[in-house]
Scaffold this active site. Structure first.
Site, mmCIF file in Angstrom:
data_model
loop_
_atom_site.group_PDB
_atom_site.id
_atom_site.type_symbol
_atom_site.label_atom_id
_atom_site.label_comp_id
_atom_site.label_asym_id
_atom_site.label_seq_id
_atom_site.Cartn_x
_atom_site.Cartn_y
_atom_site.Cartn_z
ATOM 1 N N TYR A 66 18.930 13.670 77.283
ATOM 2 C CA TYR A 66 20.038 14.624 77.132
ATOM 3 C C TYR A 66 21.285 13.934 76.590
ATOM 4 O O TYR A 66 22.038 14.527 75.807
ATOM 5 C CB TYR A 66 20.310 15.365 78.452
ATOM 6 C CG TYR A 66 19.320 16.488 78.642
ATOM 7 C CD1 TYR A 66 19.542 17.738 78.064
ATOM 8 C CD2 TYR A 66 18.131 16.286 79.328
ATOM 9 C CE1 TYR A 66 18.613 18.758 78.186
ATOM 10 C CE2 TYR A 66 17.195 17.297 79.461
ATOM 11 C CZ TYR A 66 17.438 18.540 78.890
ATOM 12 O OH TYR A 66 16.512 19.541 78.994
ATOM 13 N N ASP A 103 24.120 23.978 72.581
ATOM 14 C CA ASP A 103 24.919 22.998 71.838
ATOM 15 C C ASP A 103 26.424 23.217 71.913
ATOM 16 O O ASP A 103 27.196 22.366 71.445
ATOM 17 C CB ASP A 103 24.457 22.935 70.368
ATOM 18 C CG ASP A 103 24.490 24.297 69.665
ATOM 19 O OD1 ASP A 103 25.384 25.112 69.946
ATOM 20 O OD2 ASP A 103 23.605 24.532 68.810
ATOM 21 N N HIS A 118 21.070 29.566 78.585
ATOM 22 C CA HIS A 118 20.343 28.328 78.925
ATOM 23 C C HIS A 118 21.278 27.173 79.262
ATOM 24 O O HIS A 118 20.843 26.028 79.278
ATOM 25 C CB HIS A 118 19.408 27.938 77.771
ATOM 26 C CG HIS A 118 18.287 28.929 77.573
ATOM 27 N ND1 HIS A 118 17.592 29.054 76.398
ATOM 28 C CD2 HIS A 118 17.759 29.849 78.422
ATOM 29 C CE1 HIS A 118 16.668 30.014 76.522
ATOM 30 N NE2 HIS A 118 16.761 30.514 77.741
ATOM 31 N N CYS A 126 26.849 18.843 89.167
ATOM 32 C CA CYS A 126 26.678 17.983 90.339
ATOM 33 C C CYS A 126 25.405 18.402 91.080
ATOM 34 O O CYS A 126 25.224 19.588 91.376
ATOM 35 C CB CYS A 126 27.904 18.137 91.238
ATOM 36 S SG CYS A 126 27.735 17.281 92.801
ATOM 37 N N CYS A 149 32.144 13.652 94.207
ATOM 38 C CA CYS A 149 31.431 13.365 95.456
ATOM 39 C C CYS A 149 30.434 12.223 95.340
ATOM 40 O O CYS A 149 29.876 11.783 96.352
ATOM 41 C CB CYS A 149 30.724 14.619 95.964
ATOM 42 S SG CYS A 149 29.305 15.054 94.958
ATOM 43 N N ASN A 212 16.921 36.196 59.998
ATOM 44 C CA ASN A 212 16.019 35.058 60.177
ATOM 45 C C ASN A 212 15.558 34.599 58.797
ATOM 46 O O ASN A 212 15.407 35.412 57.898
ATOM 47 C CB ASN A 212 14.811 35.494 61.042
ATOM 48 C CG ASN A 212 14.093 34.306 61.662
ATOM 49 O OD1 ASN A 212 13.577 33.454 60.962
ATOM 50 N ND2 ASN A 212 14.080 34.262 62.980
HETATM 51 P P1 OAD Z 1 13.148 28.746 68.028
HETATM 52 O O1 OAD Z 1 13.086 27.335 67.504
HETATM 53 O O2 OAD Z 1 12.017 29.307 68.814
HETATM 54 O O3 OAD Z 1 13.371 29.748 66.785
HETATM 55 C C1 OAD Z 1 14.362 29.530 65.820
HETATM 56 C C2 OAD Z 1 14.277 30.666 64.818
HETATM 57 O O4 OAD Z 1 15.317 30.486 63.858
HETATM 58 C C3 OAD Z 1 12.954 30.736 64.048
HETATM 59 O O5 OAD Z 1 12.482 32.084 64.076
HETATM 60 C C4 OAD Z 1 13.356 30.326 62.618
HETATM 61 O O6 OAD Z 1 12.582 31.015 61.633
HETATM 62 C C5 OAD Z 1 14.795 30.743 62.564
HETATM 63 N N1 OAD Z 1 15.638 29.973 61.656
HETATM 64 C C6 OAD Z 1 15.550 28.666 61.318
HETATM 65 N N2 OAD Z 1 16.548 28.315 60.498
HETATM 66 C C7 OAD Z 1 17.318 29.415 60.336
HETATM 67 C C8 OAD Z 1 18.523 29.690 59.630
HETATM 68 N N3 OAD Z 1 19.150 28.752 58.932
HETATM 69 N N4 OAD Z 1 19.018 30.938 59.702
HETATM 70 C C9 OAD Z 1 18.384 31.924 60.411
HETATM 71 N N5 OAD Z 1 17.250 31.715 61.089
HETATM 72 C C10 OAD Z 1 16.730 30.490 61.060
HETATM 73 O O7 OAD Z 1 14.514 28.845 68.796
HETATM 74 P P2 OAD Z 1 15.046 29.913 69.833
HETATM 75 O O8 OAD Z 1 14.600 31.291 69.473
HETATM 76 O O9 OAD Z 1 16.487 29.635 69.986
HETATM 77 O O10 OAD Z 1 14.641 27.320 75.668
HETATM 78 O O11 OAD Z 1 14.300 29.452 71.135
HETATM 79 C C11 OAD Z 1 14.631 30.043 72.340
HETATM 80 C C12 OAD Z 1 14.438 29.081 73.461
HETATM 81 O O12 OAD Z 1 13.156 28.483 73.412
HETATM 82 C C13 OAD Z 1 15.366 27.870 73.420
HETATM 83 O O13 OAD Z 1 16.621 28.137 73.955
HETATM 84 C C14 OAD Z 1 14.615 26.891 74.281
HETATM 85 C C15 OAD Z 1 13.249 27.079 73.693
HETATM 86 O O14 OAD Z 1 12.202 26.700 74.462
HETATM 87 C C16 OAD Z 1 15.054 26.461 76.612
HETATM 88 O O15 OAD Z 1 15.460 25.341 76.358
HETATM 89 C C17 OAD Z 1 15.033 26.998 78.011
#
Ligand code: OAD
Length: 247
Positions: A66, A103, A118, A126, A149, A212
């Site tokens: 991290y 982020d 998330h 803590c 603490c 997307n």
């Molecule tokens: P993903 O990595 O699953 O999906 C990202 C999406 O963004 C995909 O559908 C891509 O096609 C699209 N993409 C990529 N570049 C792009 C751009 N420049 N403009 C628009 N779209 C674009 O990410 P999330 O949906 O955020 O959970 O994933 C959700 C959660 O799954 C995350 O928060 C994480 C992960 O496991 C935890 O950490 C709990």
């Protein structure tokens, strides 16, 4: 739906909800969760690094992953997609921004009151009493102690197997159920419960715009429209289509 039509929908909307995922930060160079398991970290699996069990087993390893990601994020800057959402927030009567990203780039772009489903890797928490911690001194091996603490800190994120913050989730569900326009931006819409939010909004009569880059990210259904392209291109174009003729 054309961009011009989407602009008309945005201009006429009273309550706008936006759900963002990793794609909104792509142009800032932030690796997705999976992409972050590369290089130095390629021999690990998510379960080795992003679960409460992993942290209990090897807190120094989890903290250092991290810490590496946090340094990457802090070196990045918000992009045109983050900035366009700040503009939209200032133009519509009610605006709610929900993010799955950890982020902190929406906040750094100037978006107020972001619902973080998330958590955030820019913060720690803590392990003693759970309060958020924004400033600490690193030490090797990590994790460093809570400045108040002395209990070990942990990243302030939701790990696999953990519940989402209840207040954030319920605020997101309420907002999605009351909006008239829902923008789903740069998310694969696969991880529940966030994945259900756009469809809950559509079921209540909202227009849903899915932004997307990839065909796999597109969705279909009543009142659901896809705008294909990068968030950092489409969102500023949408803002221009909606508001450019305003004084
Ligand atoms: P993903 O990595 O699953 O999906 C990202 C999406 O963004 C995909 O559908 C891509 O096609 C699209 N993409 C990529 N570049 C792009 C751009 N420049 N403009 C628009 N779209 C674009 O990410 P999330 O949906 O955020 O959970 O994933 C959700 C959660 O799954 C995350 O928060 C994480 C992960 O496991 C935890 O950490 C709990």
């Amino acid at each position: 739906m054309t961009l011009e039509q989407a602009g008309v929908a945005l201009r006429g909307a009273r309550r706008v909800v936006v759900l963002t995922g990793a794609g909104v930060s792509a142009e800032s160079g932030i690796p997705t969760f999976r992409d972050a398991l590369t290089g130095l970290w390629s021999r690990f699996r998510a379960e080795d690094l992003a679960t409460p069990e992993a942290f209990a087993r090897d807190p120094a390893l989890v903290w250092s992953w991290y810490r590496w990601r946090r340094e990457h994020v802090l070196a990045a800057t918000p992009n045109a997609a983050h900035r366009a959402l700040v503009v939209i927030a200032g133009r519509v009567p009610e605006f709610t921004l929900i993010t799955q990203n950890v982020d902190g780039l929406h906040e750094r772009a100037g978006s107020p009151s972001v619902i973080e489903l998330h958590g955030s890797i820019v913060r720690a928490r803590c392990t003693g009493d759970g309060h958020p911690v924004t400033a600490w001194t690193e030490r090797e091996p990590g994790p460093p102690p809570c400045p108040e603490c002395g209990a070990p800190l942990r990243p302030d994120v939701v790990w696999f197997g953990e519940s989402l913050p209840a207040a954030s989730l319920s605020a997101a569900v309420v907002a999605a159920g009351h909006c008239d326009l829902f923008l789903s931006v740069g998310t694969s819409n696969l991880v529940e419960p966030a994945a259900s939010l756009p469809w809950a909004a559509a079921a209540r009569g909202a227009t849903v715009l899915v932004i997307n880059t990839s065909p796999e990210g597109q969705r279909s259904g009543p009142r659901v429209h896809n705008l294909i392209g990068a968030a950092a291109t489409i969102l500023p174009a949408l803002v221009a289509a909606a508001f450019s003729d305003e004084a």
